[in-house]
Design a protein around this motif. Structure first.
Motif, PDB file in Angstrom:
ATOM      1  N   ALA A  23     -13.360  12.152 -10.508  1.00 24.60           N
ATOM      2  CA  ALA A  23     -12.493  12.744  -9.503  1.00 24.60           C
ATOM      3  C   ALA A  23     -11.104  13.043 -10.027  1.00 24.60           C
ATOM      4  N   CYS A  24     -10.670  12.390 -11.088  1.00 24.99           N
ATOM      5  CA  CYS A  24      -9.296  12.521 -11.533  1.00 24.99           C
ATOM      6  C   CYS A  24      -9.109  13.503 -12.678  1.00 24.99           C
ATOM      7  N   ILE A  25     -10.169  14.125 -13.123  1.00 25.72           N
ATOM      8  CA  ILE A  25     -10.044  15.035 -14.257  1.00 25.72           C
ATOM      9  C   ILE A  25      -9.653  16.426 -13.761  1.00 25.72           C
ATOM     10  N   ASP A  26      -8.572  16.982 -14.342  1.00 26.40           N
ATOM     11  CA  ASP A  26      -8.169  18.329 -13.968  1.00 26.40           C
ATOM     12  C   ASP A  26      -9.209  19.356 -14.412  1.00 26.40           C
ATOM     13  N   ASP A  27      -9.597  19.243 -15.655  1.00 31.65           N
ATOM     14  CA  ASP A  27     -10.512  20.241 -16.210  1.00 31.65           C
ATOM     15  C   ASP A  27     -11.426  19.555 -17.219  1.00 31.65           C
ATOM     16  N   PRO A  28     -12.689  19.324 -16.847  1.00 34.02           N
ATOM     17  CA  PRO A  28     -13.606  18.627 -17.759  1.00 34.02           C
ATOM     18  C   PRO A  28     -13.725  19.282 -19.124  1.00 34.02           C
ATOM     19  N   SER A  29     -13.507  20.603 -19.196  1.00 31.59           N
ATOM     20  CA  SER A  29     -13.653  21.293 -20.469  1.00 31.59           C
ATOM     21  C   SER A  29     -12.568  20.905 -21.463  1.00 31.59           C
ATOM     22  N   THR A  62      -5.559  15.199 -20.110  1.00 29.01           N
ATOM     23  CA  THR A  62      -4.885  15.405 -18.833  1.00 29.01           C
ATOM     24  C   THR A  62      -5.790  15.045 -17.664  1.00 29.01           C
ATOM     25  N   TYR A  63      -5.307  14.188 -16.797  1.00 26.91           N
ATOM     26  CA  TYR A  63      -5.982  13.826 -15.564  1.00 26.91           C
ATOM     27  C   TYR A  63      -5.058  14.171 -14.408  1.00 26.91           C
ATOM     28  N   ARG A  64      -5.610  14.208 -13.240  1.00 21.73           N
ATOM     29  CA  ARG A  64      -4.805  14.585 -12.087  1.00 21.73           C
ATOM     30  C   ARG A  64      -3.752  13.535 -11.758  1.00 21.73           C
ATOM     31  N   TYR A  65      -4.115  12.256 -11.872  1.00 17.89           N
ATOM     32  CA  TYR A  65      -3.203  11.202 -11.440  1.00 17.89           C
ATOM     33  C   TYR A  65      -2.795  10.236 -12.549  1.00 17.89           C
ATOM     34  N   GLY A 112       0.776  -1.222   0.000  1.00 20.49           N
ATOM     35  CA  GLY A 112       0.000   0.000   0.000  1.00 20.49           C
ATOM     36  C   GLY A 112       0.811   1.276   0.000  1.00 20.49           C
ATOM     37  N   GLU A 113       0.334   2.286  -0.757  1.00 21.06           N
ATOM     38  CA  GLU A 113       0.933   3.594  -0.733  1.00 21.06           C
ATOM     39  C   GLU A 113       0.050   4.554  -1.507  1.00 21.06           C
ATOM     40  N   GLN A 114       0.389   5.839  -1.393  1.00 21.71           N
ATOM     41  CA  GLN A 114      -0.230   6.928  -2.132  1.00 21.71           C
ATOM     42  C   GLN A 114      -1.695   7.145  -1.815  1.00 21.71           C
ATOM     43  N   HIS A 115      -2.414   7.566  -2.813  1.00 24.92           N
ATOM     44  CA  HIS A 115      -3.751   8.107  -2.653  1.00 24.92           C
ATOM     45  C   HIS A 115      -4.816   7.158  -3.131  1.00 24.92           C
ATOM     46  N   CYS A 116      -6.042   7.560  -2.932  1.00 28.04           N
ATOM     47  CA  CYS A 116      -7.150   6.778  -3.469  1.00 28.04           C
ATOM     48  C   CYS A 116      -8.074   7.732  -4.203  1.00 28.04           C
ATOM     49  N   LYS A 117      -8.610   7.305  -5.316  1.00 25.64           N
ATOM     50  CA  LYS A 117      -9.551   8.157  -6.025  1.00 25.64           C
ATOM     51  C   LYS A 117     -10.755   7.356  -6.445  1.00 25.64           C
TER      52      LYS A 117
END
Length: 254
Positions: free
Chosen positions: A47-53, A69-72, A36-41
């Motif tokens: 939840a992982c999209i930086d900008d839906p547009s 582009t996604y956040r993770y 285990g490590e890091q984050h959960c989405k």
């Protein structure tokens, strides 16, 4: 990307290890290992999209730009490139994309599959064939030669063989013996050794199954309260399944 493939590639539906995660509909799968490590989405699409547009989706053709582009994670699928491939090559392409990001699967881990209709060289009739990444190798660099091909109906038929064994059960000799039985279901003399996870890919109803080891899910599975966290994070979208070693029993459980 075709409908079944898009749903697999663009969502995070989970299963297995240290506690397991399974999508409640049992058809779209990405799994983990007990580290285990890091984050959960919650979800690849929201939840992982930086900008839906920036997604620039053509709603009529449902095509995506080559990179989103996604956040993770990154959306790497190229519809134009995939359209030029035959079904097995498209499975390889999908596998390479998933394996290229170690946040989704660690080196050497995970396997992918597709259930495709092929022409049986014995009968000349159409037959469903399970193409699944075989033992060994890395998804990121896998080629067609890394995938085993099996008669899907014969793999499913092994359930009858296994069920007749008096010594069947988790970690039993009967379960170990089933690994050698996969060779008898080989389609078109493919020499690639089958993965121990073959039953999981065969017994799930989904045409496209991706078994991954995403860091986010490993973090949940390796925690002391993994079952509780599964309910809190996914709100019923995922099911918790107690840990089972890879093999025939895991395939039946799913």
């Amino acid at each position: 990307m075709r409908e079944g493939e898009r749903s697999l590639f663009a969502r995070k539906d989970f299963m297995r290890t240290a506690g397991a995660f399974r999508h409640k509909h049992g058809t779209r799968i990405i799994t983990d290992r007990a580290r285990g490590e890091q984050h959960c989405k919650r979800n690849f699409n929201s939840a992982c999209i930086d900008d839906p547009s920036k997604r620039k989706v053509n709603k009529e053709k449902q095509t995506f730009p080559k990179f989103v582009t996604y956040r993770y994670v990154n959306y790497l699928w190229d519809d134009a490139a995939a359209a030029a491939l035959d079904p097995v090559a498209r499975l390889v392409y999908r596998s390479n994309m998933l394996g290229s990001d170690q946040r989704i699967t660690n080196t050497g881990g995970g396997n992918t599959s597709s259930k495709l209709v092929e022409t049986d060289p014995l009968s000349g009739q159409p037959i469903e064939v399970l193409w699944v990444k075989g033992s060994g190798g890395d998804l990121r660099t896998s080629t067609r030669e890394n995938f085993s091909s099996l008669y899907q109906d014969k793999v499913v038929g092994l359930q009858t063989v296994y069920g007749a064994r008096a010594d069947k059960g988790l970690k039993s000799q009967a379960e170990d013996d089933m690994v050698g039985m996969f060779t008898h279901t080989t389609f078109n003399l493919n020499p690639r050794a089958s993965s121990i996870d073959t039953p999981l890919h065969s017994f799930l109803a989904g045409r496209h199954v991706d078994h991954m080891h995403p860091n986010a899910i490993i973090a949940i599975a390796a925690s002391a309260h993994c079952e509780k966290l599964t309910k809190e994070i996914f709100g019923g979208e995922m099911e918790y399944v107690p840990w089972m070693r890879p093999g025939f029993e895991l395939g039946l459980a799913m």
